[in-house]
Structure formats: structure tokens, C-alpha cells
Scaffold this motif. Sequence first.
Motif, PDB file in Angstrom:
ATOM      1  N   TRP A  57       0.847  -1.193   0.000  1.00 43.43           N
ATOM      2  CA  TRP A  57       0.000   0.000   0.000  1.00 43.43           C
ATOM      3  C   TRP A  57       0.883   1.244   0.000  1.00 43.43           C
ATOM      4  CZ3 TRP A  57      -4.294  -1.441  -1.673  1.00 43.43           C
ATOM      5  CH2 TRP A  57      -4.910  -2.617  -1.245  1.00 43.43           C
ATOM      6  N   GLN A  58       0.438   2.269  -0.742  1.00 45.15           N
ATOM      7  CA  GLN A  58       1.267   3.462  -0.910  1.00 45.15           C
ATOM      8  C   GLN A  58       0.632   4.727  -0.346  1.00 45.15           C
ATOM      9  OE1 GLN A  58       1.587   2.973  -5.195  1.00 45.15           O
ATOM     10  NE2 GLN A  58       3.739   2.373  -5.001  1.00 45.15           N
ATOM     11  N   SER A  59      -0.689   4.889  -0.541  1.00 45.82           N
ATOM     12  CA  SER A  59      -1.312   6.144  -0.094  1.00 45.82           C
ATOM     13  C   SER A  59      -2.824   6.016  -0.110  1.00 45.82           C
ATOM     14  CB  SER A  59      -0.891   7.307  -1.005  1.00 45.82           C
ATOM     15  OG  SER A  59      -1.301   7.062  -2.341  1.00 45.82           O
ATOM     16  N   VAL A  60      -3.476   6.992   0.519  1.00 49.09           N
ATOM     17  CA  VAL A  60      -4.924   7.105   0.466  1.00 49.09           C
ATOM     18  C   VAL A  60      -5.263   8.525   0.021  1.00 49.09           C
ATOM     19  CG1 VAL A  60      -5.150   7.781   2.910  1.00 49.09           C
ATOM     20  CG2 VAL A  60      -7.090   6.737   1.724  1.00 49.09           C
ATOM     21  N   THR A  61      -6.249   8.632  -0.870  1.00 49.40           N
ATOM     22  CA  THR A  61      -6.717   9.940  -1.324  1.00 49.40           C
ATOM     23  C   THR A  61      -7.992  10.290  -0.568  1.00 49.40           C
ATOM     24  OG1 THR A  61      -5.788   9.601  -3.532  1.00 49.40           O
ATOM     25  CG2 THR A  61      -7.476  11.301  -3.303  1.00 49.40           C
ATOM     26  N   LEU A  62      -8.028  11.502  -0.011  1.00 48.70           N
ATOM     27  CA  LEU A  62      -9.166  11.942   0.790  1.00 48.70           C
ATOM     28  C   LEU A  62     -10.140  12.757  -0.054  1.00 48.70           C
ATOM     29  CD1 LEU A  62      -7.242  13.035   4.025  1.00 48.70           C
ATOM     30  CD2 LEU A  62      -8.224  10.795   3.483  1.00 48.70           C
ATOM     31  N   ASN A  69     -10.994  15.720   0.196  1.00 48.37           N
ATOM     32  CA  ASN A  69     -10.524  17.081  -0.095  1.00 48.37           C
ATOM     33  C   ASN A  69      -9.338  17.079  -1.059  1.00 48.37           C
ATOM     34  OD1 ASN A  69      -8.524  16.076   1.520  1.00 48.37           O
ATOM     35  ND2 ASN A  69      -8.585  17.730   3.047  1.00 48.37           N
ATOM     36  N   LYS A  70      -9.112  15.932  -1.730  1.00 47.46           N
ATOM     37  CA  LYS A  70      -8.061  15.752  -2.742  1.00 47.46           C
ATOM     38  C   LYS A  70      -6.665  15.562  -2.146  1.00 47.46           C
ATOM     39  CE  LYS A  70     -11.220  16.545  -5.868  1.00 47.46           C
ATOM     40  NZ  LYS A  70     -11.830  15.423  -6.613  1.00 47.46           N
ATOM     41  N   ARG A  71      -6.538  15.630  -0.841  1.00 47.15           N
ATOM     42  CA  ARG A  71      -5.224  15.403  -0.225  1.00 47.15           C
ATOM     43  C   ARG A  71      -4.843  13.936  -0.351  1.00 47.15           C
ATOM     44  NH1 ARG A  71      -4.106  17.149   5.696  1.00 47.15           N
ATOM     45  NH2 ARG A  71      -2.112  16.220   5.063  1.00 47.15           N
ATOM     46  N   VAL A  72      -3.563  13.696  -0.578  1.00 46.08           N
ATOM     47  CA  VAL A  72      -3.037  12.338  -0.665  1.00 46.08           C
ATOM     48  C   VAL A  72      -2.146  12.101   0.551  1.00 46.08           C
ATOM     49  CG1 VAL A  72      -1.634  10.731  -1.987  1.00 46.08           C
ATOM     50  CG2 VAL A  72      -3.142  12.341  -3.179  1.00 46.08           C
ATOM     51  N   ILE A  73      -2.492  11.095   1.354  1.00 46.80           N
ATOM     52  CA  ILE A  73      -1.754  10.776   2.575  1.00 46.80           C
ATOM     53  C   ILE A  73      -0.903   9.539   2.310  1.00 46.80           C
ATOM     54  CG2 ILE A  73      -1.914  10.259   5.029  1.00 46.80           C
ATOM     55  CD1 ILE A  73      -3.022  13.014   4.220  1.00 46.80           C
ATOM     56  N   VAL A 112      -6.903   5.022   8.985  1.00 42.08           N
ATOM     57  CA  VAL A 112      -6.691   6.450   8.781  1.00 42.08           C
ATOM     58  C   VAL A 112      -6.885   7.114  10.140  1.00 42.08           C
ATOM     59  CG1 VAL A 112      -7.483   8.537   7.619  1.00 42.08           C
ATOM     60  CG2 VAL A 112      -7.496   6.344   6.401  1.00 42.08           C
ATOM     61  N   ALA A 113      -5.832   7.746  10.648  1.00 38.50           N
ATOM     62  CA  ALA A 113      -5.875   8.367  11.973  1.00 38.50           C
ATOM     63  C   ALA A 113      -5.901   9.883  11.824  1.00 38.50           C
ATOM     64  CB  ALA A 113      -4.663   7.939  12.795  1.00 38.50           C
ATOM     65  N   TYR A 114      -6.913  10.499  12.441  1.00 38.79           N
ATOM     66  CA  TYR A 114      -7.024  11.959  12.427  1.00 38.79           C
ATOM     67  C   TYR A 114      -6.344  12.522  13.672  1.00 38.79           C
ATOM     68  CZ  TYR A 114     -10.500  10.985   8.840  1.00 38.79           C
ATOM     69  OH  TYR A 114     -11.131  10.538   7.706  1.00 38.79           O
ATOM     70  N   PRO A 115      -5.822  13.743  13.587  1.00 40.95           N
ATOM     71  CA  PRO A 115      -5.093  14.302  14.735  1.00 40.95           C
ATOM     72  C   PRO A 115      -6.006  14.544  15.931  1.00 40.95           C
ATOM     73  CG  PRO A 115      -5.353  15.947  13.001  1.00 40.95           C
ATOM     74  CD  PRO A 115      -5.799  14.650  12.420  1.00 40.95           C
ATOM     75  N   PHE A 116      -5.479  14.267  17.103  1.00 46.54           N
ATOM     76  CA  PHE A 116      -6.198  14.504  18.356  1.00 46.54           C
ATOM     77  C   PHE A 116      -5.807  15.876  18.895  1.00 46.54           C
ATOM     78  CE2 PHE A 116      -6.090  14.413  23.032  1.00 46.54           C
ATOM     79  CZ  PHE A 116      -7.438  14.191  23.291  1.00 46.54           C
ATOM     80  N   LYS A 158     -17.266  12.613  10.956  1.00 49.00           N
ATOM     81  CA  LYS A 158     -17.943  12.673   9.661  1.00 49.00           C
ATOM     82  C   LYS A 158     -17.645  13.970   8.911  1.00 49.00           C
ATOM     83  CE  LYS A 158     -21.714   9.571  10.952  1.00 49.00           C
ATOM     84  NZ  LYS A 158     -23.180   9.410  11.118  1.00 49.00           N
ATOM     85  N   LYS A 159     -17.212  15.006   9.659  1.00 51.02           N
ATOM     86  CA  LYS A 159     -16.879  16.275   9.013  1.00 51.02           C
ATOM     87  C   LYS A 159     -15.411  16.342   8.603  1.00 51.02           C
ATOM     88  CE  LYS A 159     -20.518  18.917  11.333  1.00 51.02           C
ATOM     89  NZ  LYS A 159     -20.836  20.070  12.219  1.00 51.02           N
ATOM     90  N   GLN A 160     -14.664  15.298   8.956  1.00 55.47           N
ATOM     91  CA  GLN A 160     -13.267  15.223   8.538  1.00 55.47           C
ATOM     92  C   GLN A 160     -13.198  14.771   7.079  1.00 55.47           C
ATOM     93  OE1 GLN A 160     -10.726  16.200  10.202  1.00 55.47           O
ATOM     94  NE2 GLN A 160     -10.717  15.545  12.338  1.00 55.47           N
ATOM     95  N   PRO A 161     -12.097  15.055   6.383  1.00 54.12           N
ATOM     96  CA  PRO A 161     -11.932  14.529   5.018  1.00 54.12           C
ATOM     97  C   PRO A 161     -11.999  13.000   5.038  1.00 54.12           C
ATOM     98  CG  PRO A 161     -10.251  16.172   5.524  1.00 54.12           C
ATOM     99  CD  PRO A 161     -10.954  15.887   6.808  1.00 54.12           C
ATOM    100  N   GLN A 162     -12.834  12.438   4.186  1.00 56.82           N
ATOM    101  CA  GLN A 162     -13.055  10.995   4.190  1.00 56.82           C
ATOM    102  C   GLN A 162     -12.185  10.297   3.138  1.00 56.82           C
ATOM    103  OE1 GLN A 162     -15.243   9.391   6.495  1.00 56.82           O
ATOM    104  NE2 GLN A 162     -14.949  11.455   7.332  1.00 56.82           N
ATOM    105  N   PRO A 163     -11.754   9.057   3.423  1.00 59.94           N
ATOM    106  CA  PRO A 163     -10.987   8.312   2.417  1.00 59.94           C
ATOM    107  C   PRO A 163     -11.850   7.997   1.200  1.00 59.94           C
ATOM    108  CG  PRO A 163     -11.515   6.916   4.305  1.00 59.94           C
ATOM    109  CD  PRO A 163     -11.917   8.305   4.673  1.00 59.94           C
ATOM    110  N   VAL A 164     -11.319   8.283   0.025  1.00 59.39           N
ATOM    111  CA  VAL A 164     -12.054   8.083  -1.224  1.00 59.39           C
ATOM    112  C   VAL A 164     -11.471   6.926  -2.030  1.00 59.39           C
ATOM    113  CG1 VAL A 164     -12.658   9.145  -3.436  1.00 59.39           C
ATOM    114  CG2 VAL A 164     -12.770  10.493  -1.334  1.00 59.39           C
ATOM    115  N   SER A 165     -10.149   6.833  -2.056  1.00 60.03           N
ATOM    116  CA  SER A 165      -9.517   5.751  -2.813  1.00 60.03           C
ATOM    117  C   SER A 165      -8.192   5.378  -2.170  1.00 60.03           C
ATOM    118  CB  SER A 165      -9.304   6.156  -4.276  1.00 60.03           C
ATOM    119  OG  SER A 165      -8.465   7.292  -4.364  1.00 60.03           O
ATOM    120  N   LEU A 166      -7.799   4.120  -2.377  1.00 59.40           N
ATOM    121  CA  LEU A 166      -6.573   3.587  -1.789  1.00 59.40           C
ATOM    122  C   LEU A 166      -5.636   3.178  -2.917  1.00 59.40           C
ATOM    123  CD1 LEU A 166      -5.175   2.721   0.904  1.00 59.40           C
ATOM    124  CD2 LEU A 166      -6.223   0.469   0.575  1.00 59.40           C
ATOM    125  N   GLN A 167      -4.384   3.650  -2.821  1.00 59.28           N
ATOM    126  CA  GLN A 167      -3.410   3.366  -3.871  1.00 59.28           C
ATOM    127  C   GLN A 167      -2.370   2.357  -3.375  1.00 59.28           C
ATOM    128  OE1 GLN A 167      -4.069   6.889  -3.060  1.00 59.28           O
ATOM    129  NE2 GLN A 167      -5.753   6.568  -4.515  1.00 59.28           N
TER     130      GLN A 167
END
Length: 609
Positions: A143-148, A150-154, A184-188, A197-206
Amino acid sequence: MDVRLPLTSAGICLALLLSGCSPSDEKRQVSLEEKTAQFEKSLDAIQDPKLKDAVSELGGSLLLLERAQLKLDSKPVETEYGEDALAMLKHYPTPQALVDTYINGLFVLQKDSSSDYLTDLQPVFPFTFSVPAAFLFPHGLEWQSVTLSNKRVIAFQPEWSETDPGIQLSPSSSNLTNPDDLTVAYPFIEGLDIDKKKQPQPVSLQGKVEVIAPRRLYSFDLTKKDIGQTRTNDNLSVTLLTLTNNYAEIEYNNSAPLAPEVSETPLNPLIVQARDSTGQYITRAGSINETAAQIAFYRQQLAKMQQQKSWSEALEKQLDEEQRTFEKRQARRYSKVYFNGTIETLEVSMLDFSAATVTRKDLDLPVRHFDAETPDKAIEPLNLPVVVYDDQAATWLKGATLSEDQLKKNVSISQSVDDPSAARIEFTHLRSFNDELLGTSLNPGESPVSFFTEDARGKRDEPIELPPEAYQIDPLRGTITYDLNLFPETPAYAVGSMPLFLATVEQKTVDTRQLPKGLELKDNALVVNLKAFPAQDWRFFAKDDSGNYLKEILSVSHGANAQGRAQFAVHYFYGQPTRLETYQRTELATVQYGFEVKLDKADMTRLDQ
């Protein structure tokens, strides 16, 4: 330099290594422990760090191998049935077709987490594997990344970082049995409530996947009559050296050279399965893949290293050359395979990598969200471009015709007397398809039990008069709990009956073009009206034109009302159903299982004072 024994292919499971030995092997165990202690003491005397590491690695591998051999030899032979590891391949015309199905059938599910700061991603593979089984062919998934949203790639990172202030993608810690699960871990943020649910959601996994498909697979069926014989098919050959009660020794060889594209890849071309006298597959207990000659050679290398005062390039070169020379002389490979049961027939299969197809693919998989229950009424499509069959369905569905005698024969009784104030007798049976259709309206009826003393010959004697609080019967869980504090005499026998439950199941087959009202097929999805076909009374299995059962991908219950009752369910299949088998519970019977149990003796010194 790597002079380790190739133990990664030894098939030794951790549970086996941690299990105890039988009394007859205690002397060997003591000897091994002494040998281990002596080896560790010799390591302490080595001053050179590189030499110490090399000796530790090779010597530790030899000790591990010896320990594994001891465990396998001393493990009691208890029959445990498994599945055909090659079943999936039998449905596809070529090994490459299986590879294509494996890759194209992969998708990703978003799973809800109990944490407000975590979202789990579960890759779902088209084939189900039970440990220690795995996909037949050498493969790798990265696995390489996840696209959220909001278009961000993690980018993927191998472990979660406490100091990283941003969103992270790392392996999931909540499911250790599936290393491909991700989180996918969001900052605390201290003092700030976060709505996930208001956080950027995972859309695709690369990611990327690589699978090596062999030219072919060939199987040799062997029995004790084949001991000492070499069986050959073109460039593949197998010699059965030994076949005993629960293990077999095999030599095998591929006379053709490895395909250039896999010549540097570690490959295990051997798949060994066994059946007992019932014709069922029995599970593997483990294997040893080193011959006595190999072990002797590595011991010689270890002794040579232990004679040195320091590590040097000359020593490394010498050991490497000796190892290459030795391995070149090993024309055939060896495996000693142990099974959980008595071997009647052996199936030795070889993957032929004299030619190979390496499939590499970049993955960009949409993240899908399918909850087991949802208030929504909209049906989401899940039509994957593959066909996968359920090879366990036919065996599982035999439970639809389970008889009273079969149910009783499957009962096993266990006891626990560790706590004399809560001694326990438990009645269990092998779970079958019949259990799925029992529902919740069970009527156990009476569950009488009496306790008895024993006479001088150990036979059942007089009944013991007891207050009602001395024991408790839970017929739905199949348990009897008794408190020895309240027994005026020591009980030796328990006699009574425990209720079992048996459904009468009616099976029908219908063409998917002529489904009854309440059932509807939408592409590969079966929509079931739960008012017409209540879930506790009905089960559905689909077949395609091949006559094989299609594997179900998942199911979703839709439109739950205020009472929590869903209106309809959707069952998704790998493939296009053309026939549907329906199973309906028409009756429910209570079966009394009569028993006489010789009670285990409790430690009376642990009774409450």
C-alpha cells in the motif's frame, strides 16, 4: 553473508513451537535445553560482534529446527479436518486466470471505528484463506497512499507516529490477524471535540501488487504402495521416501531451469495434502524441509565459525563458496510433512516455474461503504468483474438434512473443576448449517440432572440429596454448574438429559428468471423482502450456469424501523446467479440428549472454608 537455514519455508507455526512435549520426550527436551544453555554460554565467550552475530544466527536456526522436530514428533495425533488448498485453482482454465481473479476481485471497505479519530480500511480479497494457508502463488501487496475527499493524498507509513500532527495512514492495530487492514488516523486536539464525519473521508486507496503465476501445476496421488518409487511427469518428479501414520517424507525435483524472471526469487513449489480413510482432507501440523545431510553441513559451518577468533572477509568468502558448492550438489529437494490425522492417501502437487508470468499492477481502488445494517433504502451496486465459487457450501449445506442421531453423535462433553465452588460440565456440538436456522424461539423443556456417589469399585452408587442452589442448569448454553461447598458427599457421577435443538429444513431450487414474490435479482444482487422471507427462517444460496455455488461477497440489511427491524436484505455475489436454492425452517424440535458423566475429581483443599 546469509548462512541461515532456510527455515522460512519450514512450515513451523508458532503455536506448535510453544506447545508442550509428551512425557516420553522429556529426556530429549532436557538434552535440547542443555544444548541451548551451552550454546548461549559459548556465545558469551565470542568478542567479535560480527562473528557473534553470524554464530548466533546459524546456531539459533539449528536449535529452532531441532526444537521444531521434537515438537512435531511428540505432538499427539488428533484428527482435524481442513479444506482443499487447490480447490480455487480447479475452477479456472489457467494459473493466470486465477491471478487475474485474485487481482481484479480485490476491493476496499470503509469500516466504522469506535474512536472519533480513527477510520479503518479493510481490503477484501476474493479468496478466503485460513492460517497457515495462503494464496497459491508467490505474491506481494504494497500500500502506498490514500486519497481523501478534499483531494489530499496521505502517504502510507509502516507505523503510527505519536509525533506526527497530521492525518496518517498506517497498518491497523485492531486486527492483527489481517496485516493488510489499514487505519486512517485523524489528529487529536486536546479539549476539542471532533465530528469524524466532518473530517476529510478516504475516497480511494493506492498501492501495487505483484503475482507470479507458474507455467502449470501438476499433482501426484500417492499411497503406501508408492514408497520408494519415483513418479514423473515431463520435467517434474516426486519420490515418496516414507509414509507413516501421520507424516510423509518426499524428495522432489524440477529438471528444467527456473524461468529467468524468477531465478532470483525464493520459491516454494511444493503443496502437500493428505486425506484420511473418510476421504476428507486433514490439516497440516507442520513440516521440516532440511535433510540430514543439509543439517550436518550447516553444523560443520557452525563449528568452523566457532573456532575463529574474529570475522573476516576471507572467512565470509570461504563459507559462501562452501555453501554454493554444497547446494549445487543437492539435485533434489526434500520435505517431511506432518498432518493432524492418519494419512490414507497423499496428494503431492508441484508448481512448475520453468516458465512464469509475472503480473504487476498499480492499484487505485475506490473505498466503498457497506454496513451490515443501514436505515437507508437505496441499494448500492457491488458488481465485481470476477467469478468466485464457494467450495465449502456443498459440505456446509449437508447440515440441512441433519438427523437426530447425527446431532447426538456430534456432542462432546468437557469438564472444569479448577474452581470447586463453580465446577462445570459443558455440552457442545460441531456447528452445522442446521444451527443457522434454529432462530431464537427455543423451548428447552425440562433438564433433569442427578448426582451420585461411587462404590468401592468406582461404579455409580447412591444419589445425593441436594438443595436447589447446589447446581444450576443453563440448557440454552448447554452447561451445568455445581458448587461442591453445598454437597454433603463427594459426587462421582452426573446423570440426566440436556436439550438439543433440531430444525426441519425444506429446500427448493428456483430459476432466477422465475423468482417468487418477495425475491428480486438486480445484476449480481439478490434482494429479499424480510417480511415475506424472515431472516431467522430462511437462507439463500446462488449458483451460476456451471452448477457451482457462487461465493457471497457480503450482505446488507436495509430500512430498519424504530423497532430495529429491517425491511429488506441485499446479498451480493461474485458472479451472475442463474439458479437459487432456498432453505426454510418448517419445524423446530427439542431433542433430549441423555448422559452419564464420570466427574473429574476436584482439589478439595480449594473448597471455601
